[in-house]
Design a protein around this motif. Structure first.
Motif, short mmCIF file in Angstrom:
data_model
loop_
_atom_site.label_atom_id
_atom_site.label_comp_id
_atom_site.label_asym_id
_atom_site.label_seq_id
_atom_site.Cartn_x
_atom_site.Cartn_y
_atom_site.Cartn_z
N HIS A 1 40.62 65.99 -6.01
CA HIS A 1 40.89 64.64 -6.53
C HIS A 1 40.04 64.37 -7.79
N ASP A 2 38.72 64.76 -7.70
CA ASP A 2 37.83 64.55 -8.86
C ASP A 2 38.30 65.38 -10.04
N ASP A 3 38.68 66.64 -9.76
CA ASP A 3 39.13 67.51 -10.85
C ASP A 3 40.34 66.91 -11.54
N ALA A 4 41.25 66.36 -10.73
CA ALA A 4 42.47 65.79 -11.30
C ALA A 4 42.10 64.60 -12.20
N ARG A 5 41.12 63.79 -11.74
CA ARG A 5 40.74 62.62 -12.56
C ARG A 5 40.02 63.02 -13.83
#
Ligand SMILES: C[S@@+](CC[C@H](N)C(=O)[O-])C[C@H]1O[C@@H](n2cnc3c(N)ncnc32)[C@H](O)[C@@H]1O
Length: 454
Positions: free
Chosen positions: A445-449
């Motif tokens: 999720h963090d990587d996507a953001r």
């Protein structure tokens, strides 16, 4: 054509160590029947010249694509509602700078002819040369600004350490390995009686800047400070104090396949290099020994922070000292100092480094250094079994689990549903699975953001 005086007599083919002859605007090894070009007027003496050109073209292409992606992100942010005036102004400046920076890089590196087809990977395999994947075009980009626009403080601190080791002795013919954007090599040439200073690096962005600035040109490139104190993009003017005197020669080549005859130099300088190379320090000692004339001197400067996968190869200063002595060096002088490092006036971030420098004299010939091979036989020939090393085994297991977890994401299952499947597969207990899955998905999720790309 860079024939600076005695240079041709010092050069050797990086493939076979045979002689190189000037041939118009290139260099030729008659034995290998290979021509080594000049790019932007700088000799391009890689063992496999077309393949390395292809690699650097690819890296330039990648850098330009990344800049365009960054610019699009800025444009998308600018399209948002309710931006404060100051935020809008900052984003607009940064979007403009990002586009302009890409144009400037493209223009400066036009001699790489990015539009041409890149050489095939197979040509690398044939000679077992290959650029290390962690060395991008802009890995050491900040060095350009440190060298040619931030003022004298850091550059003088570096030069002073080497000058203290040199004392009153004349450095003769000097070779600087891993010269980066070239300031230390330039200063050595300008501020000592060096007869000839050859500055070698394999990064064309750094060497083209070094070459142009040392010829007296003024360039403009953006600095993107790590922790901006004001603007996040600062257009810097890059210039040398004065054009370099004759005998300063930038060269594009691989330090691990140095294109020089044995005993060609009186002084070899390795600034911030010894601990980032992918071969053991002992081999580098043999390589530097071979480059030096009898009685020649190795001046080293920078950090000692070896990263080799083998812990036994992560030498401290005492082990370096022992390796130097075993490889024909003596009369060792060592100095350690704390100096500022990459302290940009535009950034809140700065480093202090406790660096080490040494001077070591060549007292006898060392062992003939082995030719560097970036890749093992099983990868080059493809006919031998791929070794099942401990590291490959654990990477394979982690990848299988990773792939399984990814396959559970179907837009319908919840974390609890996935935990049941992981437990059924006997990969983990329910408690372990739930917290492991949550941290795995949090990272995704963090990587996507953050917009991380793969
Ligand atoms: C840590 S930087 C130091 C640069 C410069 N000496 C300085 O002090 O600013 C390491 C330099 O070595 C170069 N380099 C790394 N491996 C190299 C290789 N195998 N052949 C040529 N240059 C290499 C990099 O491109 C980079 O410019």
């Amino acid at each position: 054509m860079t024939t600076a005086g005695e240079l041709p007599a010092l050069l050797a083919c990086p493939r076979c160590d045979g002689p190189l002859a000037a041939a118009g605007t290139s260099w030729r090894c008659a034995g290998c029947a290979v021509d080594f070009p000049e790019i932007a007027g700088i000799p391009w003496l890689f063992a496999e010249p077309n393949a390395s050109l292809g690699e650097w073209r690819g890296r330039l292409h990648f850098s330009l694509q990344r800049l365009e992606r960054d610019r699009q992100q800025l444009a998308a942010a600018l399209a948002g509602d309710n931006l404060r005036l100051a935020t809008r102004a900052r984003l607009e400046r940064l979007e403009h700078a990002t586009r302009d920076h890409a144009d400037r890089l493209r223009a400066l590196l036009a001699p790489l002819a990015i539009e041409q087809n890149t050489a095939s990977y197979e040509t690398y395999l044939a000679l077992r040369t290959r650029l290390p994947p962690d060395q991008g075009l802009t890995t050491y980009y900040a060095n350009i600004h440190r060298d040619w626009s931030w003022g004298a403080r850091e550059n003088d601190a570096s030069f002073d350490m080497l000058a203290a080791l040199l004392g009153n002795t004349a450095p003769g013919r000097v070779l600087v390995l891993g010269a980066g954007a070239g300031r230390l090599a330039y200063d050595l040439h300008a501020r000592t009686s060096a007869q000839l200073t050859v500055a070698v690096d394999f990064n064309p962005l750094l060497m083209i800047v070094a070459d142009q600035v040392a010829r007296g040109a003024t360039l403009e490139l953006y600095e993107f400070p790590l922790a901006p104190r004001g603007d996040a993009a600062v257009l810097r003017t890059l210039a040398a104090p004065a054009p370099a005197r004759a005998g300063f020669v930038p060269m594009l080549a691989d330090v691990l396949r140095p294109p020089f005859r044995r005993g060609s130099f009186d002084t070899v300088v390795t600034p911030w290099l010894v601990d980032i190379l992918p071969e053991r320090f002992d081999v580098l000692c043999a390589r530097v020994n071979a480059l030096l004339a009898d009685g020649g001197r190795w001046l080293n400067f920078g950090s000692l922070n070896f990263h080799d996968a083998d812990p036994a190869a992560r030498y401290g200063l005492d082990e370096c000292r022992a390796a130097l002595e075993e490889n024909g060096f003596g009369d060792l002088q060592v100095d350690e100092r704390e100096i500022p490092y990459l302290s940009s006036p535009a950034s809140r971030h700065a480093r202090l480094e406790h660096v080490v420098s040494w001077s070591a004299h060549k007292q006898r010939n060392g062992k003939k250094p082995q030719r560097f091979q970036a890749l093992p036989e099983w990868l080059v020939r493809g006919t031998e079994p791929v070794p099942l090393s401990d590291s490959f085994r654990s990477q394979a297991a982690a990848t299988r689990i990773h792939a399984f977890l990814m396959s559970l994401i179907d837009g319908r299952r919840s974390i609890k549903d996935m935990v049941k499947l992981i437990v059924e597969q006997r990969l983990m207990t329910a408690e372990e699975a739930e917290s492991a899955l949550r941290s795995f998905l949090t990272k995704m999720h963090d990587d996507a953001r953050r917009g991380t790309t793969y």
